[in-house]
Structure formats: C-alpha cells, structure tokens
Design a protein around this motif. Structure first.
Motif, mmCIF file in Angstrom:
data_model
loop_
_atom_site.group_PDB
_atom_site.id
_atom_site.type_symbol
_atom_site.label_atom_id
_atom_site.label_comp_id
_atom_site.label_asym_id
_atom_site.label_seq_id
_atom_site.Cartn_x
_atom_site.Cartn_y
_atom_site.Cartn_z
ATOM 1 N N LEU A 175 0.860 -1.173 0.000
ATOM 2 C CA LEU A 175 0.000 0.000 0.000
ATOM 3 C C LEU A 175 0.901 1.229 0.000
ATOM 4 C CD1 LEU A 175 -1.654 -2.321 1.675
ATOM 5 C CD2 LEU A 175 -3.186 -0.417 2.183
ATOM 6 N N VAL A 176 0.708 2.105 -0.967
ATOM 7 C CA VAL A 176 1.547 3.290 -1.109
ATOM 8 C C VAL A 176 0.661 4.518 -1.238
ATOM 9 C CG1 VAL A 176 3.336 4.426 -2.449
ATOM 10 C CG2 VAL A 176 3.350 1.935 -2.232
ATOM 11 N N GLU A 177 0.789 5.439 -0.279
ATOM 12 C CA GLU A 177 0.028 6.687 -0.315
ATOM 13 C C GLU A 177 0.795 7.755 -1.100
ATOM 14 O OE1 GLU A 177 -0.729 5.064 3.968
ATOM 15 O OE2 GLU A 177 1.002 5.366 2.678
ATOM 16 N N SER A 178 0.041 8.695 -1.648
ATOM 17 C CA SER A 178 0.622 9.861 -2.306
ATOM 18 C C SER A 178 -0.367 11.015 -2.205
ATOM 19 C CB SER A 178 0.950 9.575 -3.778
ATOM 20 O OG SER A 178 -0.217 9.214 -4.479
ATOM 21 N N GLY A 183 -9.167 25.994 4.937
ATOM 22 C CA GLY A 183 -10.162 26.123 3.884
ATOM 23 C C GLY A 183 -9.748 25.506 2.565
ATOM 24 N N GLY A 184 -8.502 25.108 2.454
ATOM 25 C CA GLY A 184 -8.013 24.522 1.224
ATOM 26 C C GLY A 184 -8.403 23.063 1.059
ATOM 27 N N SER A 185 -7.948 22.468 -0.035
ATOM 28 C CA SER A 185 -8.281 21.083 -0.366
ATOM 29 C C SER A 185 -7.026 20.299 -0.721
ATOM 30 C CB SER A 185 -9.250 21.035 -1.557
ATOM 31 O OG SER A 185 -10.477 21.665 -1.254
ATOM 32 N N LEU A 186 -7.079 19.017 -0.461
ATOM 33 C CA LEU A 186 -6.053 18.073 -0.877
ATOM 34 C C LEU A 186 -6.729 16.761 -1.234
ATOM 35 C CD1 LEU A 186 -3.177 18.461 1.773
ATOM 36 C CD2 LEU A 186 -3.026 19.018 -0.661
ATOM 37 N N ARG A 187 -6.076 16.005 -2.103
ATOM 38 C CA ARG A 187 -6.568 14.676 -2.458
ATOM 39 C C ARG A 187 -5.453 13.670 -2.223
ATOM 40 N NH1 ARG A 187 -10.880 12.845 -5.523
ATOM 41 N NH2 ARG A 187 -10.644 10.792 -6.513
ATOM 42 N N LEU A 188 -5.724 12.706 -1.357
ATOM 43 C CA LEU A 188 -4.789 11.616 -1.110
ATOM 44 C C LEU A 188 -5.161 10.417 -1.969
ATOM 45 C CD1 LEU A 188 -4.556 11.720 2.794
ATOM 46 C CD2 LEU A 188 -2.982 12.716 1.149
ATOM 47 N N ILE A 232 -7.187 1.194 -6.219
ATOM 48 C CA ILE A 232 -6.736 2.576 -6.111
ATOM 49 C C ILE A 232 -7.790 3.307 -5.285
ATOM 50 C CG2 ILE A 232 -6.088 4.690 -7.306
ATOM 51 C CD1 ILE A 232 -4.209 2.404 -7.875
ATOM 52 N N LEU A 233 -7.378 3.775 -4.125
ATOM 53 C CA LEU A 233 -8.275 4.389 -3.146
ATOM 54 C C LEU A 233 -7.920 5.866 -3.013
ATOM 55 C CD1 LEU A 233 -10.334 3.859 -0.757
ATOM 56 C CD2 LEU A 233 -8.309 3.521 0.666
ATOM 57 N N SER A 234 -8.957 6.702 -2.871
ATOM 58 C CA SER A 234 -8.705 8.139 -2.724
ATOM 59 C C SER A 234 -9.421 8.697 -1.504
ATOM 60 C CB SER A 234 -9.187 8.897 -3.961
ATOM 61 O OG SER A 234 -8.416 8.577 -5.085
ATOM 62 N N LEU A 235 -8.910 9.813 -1.029
ATOM 63 C CA LEU A 235 -9.586 10.594 0.009
ATOM 64 C C LEU A 235 -9.534 12.051 -0.425
ATOM 65 C CD1 LEU A 235 -10.952 10.449 2.832
ATOM 66 C CD2 LEU A 235 -8.751 11.154 3.782
ATOM 67 N N GLN A 236 -10.683 12.574 -0.837
ATOM 68 C CA GLN A 236 -10.788 13.978 -1.187
ATOM 69 C C GLN A 236 -11.106 14.765 0.069
ATOM 70 O OE1 GLN A 236 -10.294 15.634 -4.156
ATOM 71 N NE2 GLN A 236 -10.614 17.507 -2.978
ATOM 72 N N MET A 237 -10.264 15.731 0.391
ATOM 73 C CA MET A 237 -10.408 16.497 1.630
ATOM 74 C C MET A 237 -10.630 17.968 1.284
ATOM 75 S SD MET A 237 -7.371 14.708 3.871
ATOM 76 C CE MET A 237 -6.087 15.252 2.758
ATOM 77 N N ASN A 238 -11.800 18.480 1.629
ATOM 78 C CA ASN A 238 -12.167 19.869 1.364
ATOM 79 C C ASN A 238 -12.342 20.632 2.668
ATOM 80 O OD1 ASN A 238 -12.272 19.285 -1.424
ATOM 81 N ND2 ASN A 238 -14.435 18.699 -1.280
ATOM 82 N N TRP A 275 -1.248 -1.918 5.972
ATOM 83 C CA TRP A 275 -1.157 -0.471 6.119
ATOM 84 C C TRP A 275 -0.110 0.114 5.184
ATOM 85 C CZ3 TRP A 275 -4.018 2.264 9.900
ATOM 86 C CH2 TRP A 275 -4.800 1.450 10.733
ATOM 87 N N GLY A 276 -0.356 1.357 4.751
ATOM 88 C CA GLY A 276 0.642 2.076 3.983
ATOM 89 C C GLY A 276 1.662 2.732 4.897
ATOM 90 N N GLN A 277 2.584 3.477 4.285
ATOM 91 C CA GLN A 277 3.677 4.077 5.048
ATOM 92 C C GLN A 277 3.338 5.450 5.585
ATOM 93 O OE1 GLN A 277 3.384 4.256 1.846
ATOM 94 N NE2 GLN A 277 3.951 6.357 1.285
ATOM 95 N N GLY A 278 2.238 6.042 5.114
ATOM 96 C CA GLY A 278 1.788 7.331 5.618
ATOM 97 C C GLY A 278 2.139 8.495 4.706
ATOM 98 N N ALA A 279 1.275 9.516 4.727
ATOM 99 C CA ALA A 279 1.496 10.749 3.967
ATOM 100 C C ALA A 279 1.149 11.928 4.878
ATOM 101 C CB ALA A 279 0.611 10.777 2.717
ATOM 102 N N GLN A 280 2.029 12.915 4.913
ATOM 103 C CA GLN A 280 1.841 14.048 5.821
ATOM 104 C C GLN A 280 0.899 15.081 5.218
ATOM 105 O OE1 GLN A 280 2.931 14.377 8.963
ATOM 106 N NE2 GLN A 280 1.854 16.351 9.114
ATOM 107 N N VAL A 281 -0.047 15.524 6.034
ATOM 108 C CA VAL A 281 -0.951 16.613 5.671
ATOM 109 C C VAL A 281 -0.810 17.692 6.740
ATOM 110 C CG1 VAL A 281 -3.364 17.306 5.440
ATOM 111 C CG2 VAL A 281 -2.582 15.145 4.435
ATOM 112 N N THR A 282 -0.497 18.903 6.313
ATOM 113 C CA THR A 282 -0.332 20.018 7.242
ATOM 114 C C THR A 282 -1.252 21.160 6.816
ATOM 115 O OG1 THR A 282 1.975 19.423 7.626
ATOM 116 C CG2 THR A 282 1.284 21.638 8.273
#
Length: 134
Positions: A4-7, A15-20, A85-91, A124-131
């Motif tokens: 499992l590999v996150e990006s 207020g911004g958005s990111l997509r994992l 392929i799994l996604s998480l849209q974060m708004n 589990w994947g290795q993790g991706a940082q969201v700040t």
C-alpha cells in the motif's frame, strides 16, 4: 506481496483542499474494507473514513463528515486477490486535520467495515503528511 503506497500529501491553508491516493496491490481478499486513518502526537491514530469494496458503502467520522470523501477509483480482481486505487478527497481543511494519513485494508467477509476498529485492518501504507496552517 501486499503493498500500500500513499501519495498526495502536502501543506495547505485553512479552507483549502487536498486529495490523497493509495495504490493497494495484491490484497488477499475478493471483498475488502479499505479505510483512511490519521495520526497525531496528541490524539494517536484515529479512523477517518472506511469503504466496503463490493458495495461501495462508506462511513465517516463525525469530525470529517461533509468535508471528506472516500472513493475507489479503480479495482481489479485477480483470482483471490485485488488491486485497488483508493482516494480521500479532503475539502475545507482545518488545522485540526493536520496529521500523518494512512490507508489500510482488511477483509470484509463476516464483519462490518468499521473505522473505529484498527485491528480489523491488516495491511497499512507508510503514511502521507498533511499540514493545514491557519
């Protein structure tokens, strides 16, 4: 070999958005629960959202409901295994969404997909940082 590999992590303002995205390969299931978790020093690891691959049923933590969307962008079945392929849209991201985000997978046979139960997710994947900055 299961992998499992996150990006897609990064830094945004409030207020911004990111997509994992998570590329999960060779999961030894034909029906799986897939999920996103996040971890911070203050709260430890907490479930954010989960999805059942055969029905696309989803469930979210109250803290992200209405802002985050979990989805399966692609799924391929190879005998008794699947690639997903799994996604998480974060708004509307908030500073409290800051953390290391992990994708995870486990079998859905005979059990509910429950993001509150980390033990139900075996890979589990290795993790991706969201700040998120204010």
């Amino acid at each position: 070999q299961v992998r499992l590999v996150e990006s897609g992590g990064g830094s945004v303002q409030t207020g911004g958005s990111l997509r994992l995205s998570c590329a999960a390969s060779a999961l030894p299931y034909t029906r799986a629960c897939v999920a996103w978790f996040r971890q911070t020093p203050e709260k430890g690891r907490e479930g954010v959202a989960t999805l059942r691959t055969n029905t696309k049923w989803t469930d979210y933590a109250d803290s992200v409901k209405g802002r985050f969307t979990i989805s399966v962008d692609a799924l391929a079945i190879y005998g008794d295994a699947i690639d997903v392929i799994l996604s998480l849209q974060m708004n509307n991201l908030q500073p409290e969404d800051t953390g290391t985000y992990y994708c995870a997978a486990g079998s859905s046979v005979g059990r509910a997909c429950d993001y509150r139960q980390t033990n139900n997710y075996n890979y589990w994947g290795q993790g991706a940082q969201v700040t998120v900055s204010s």
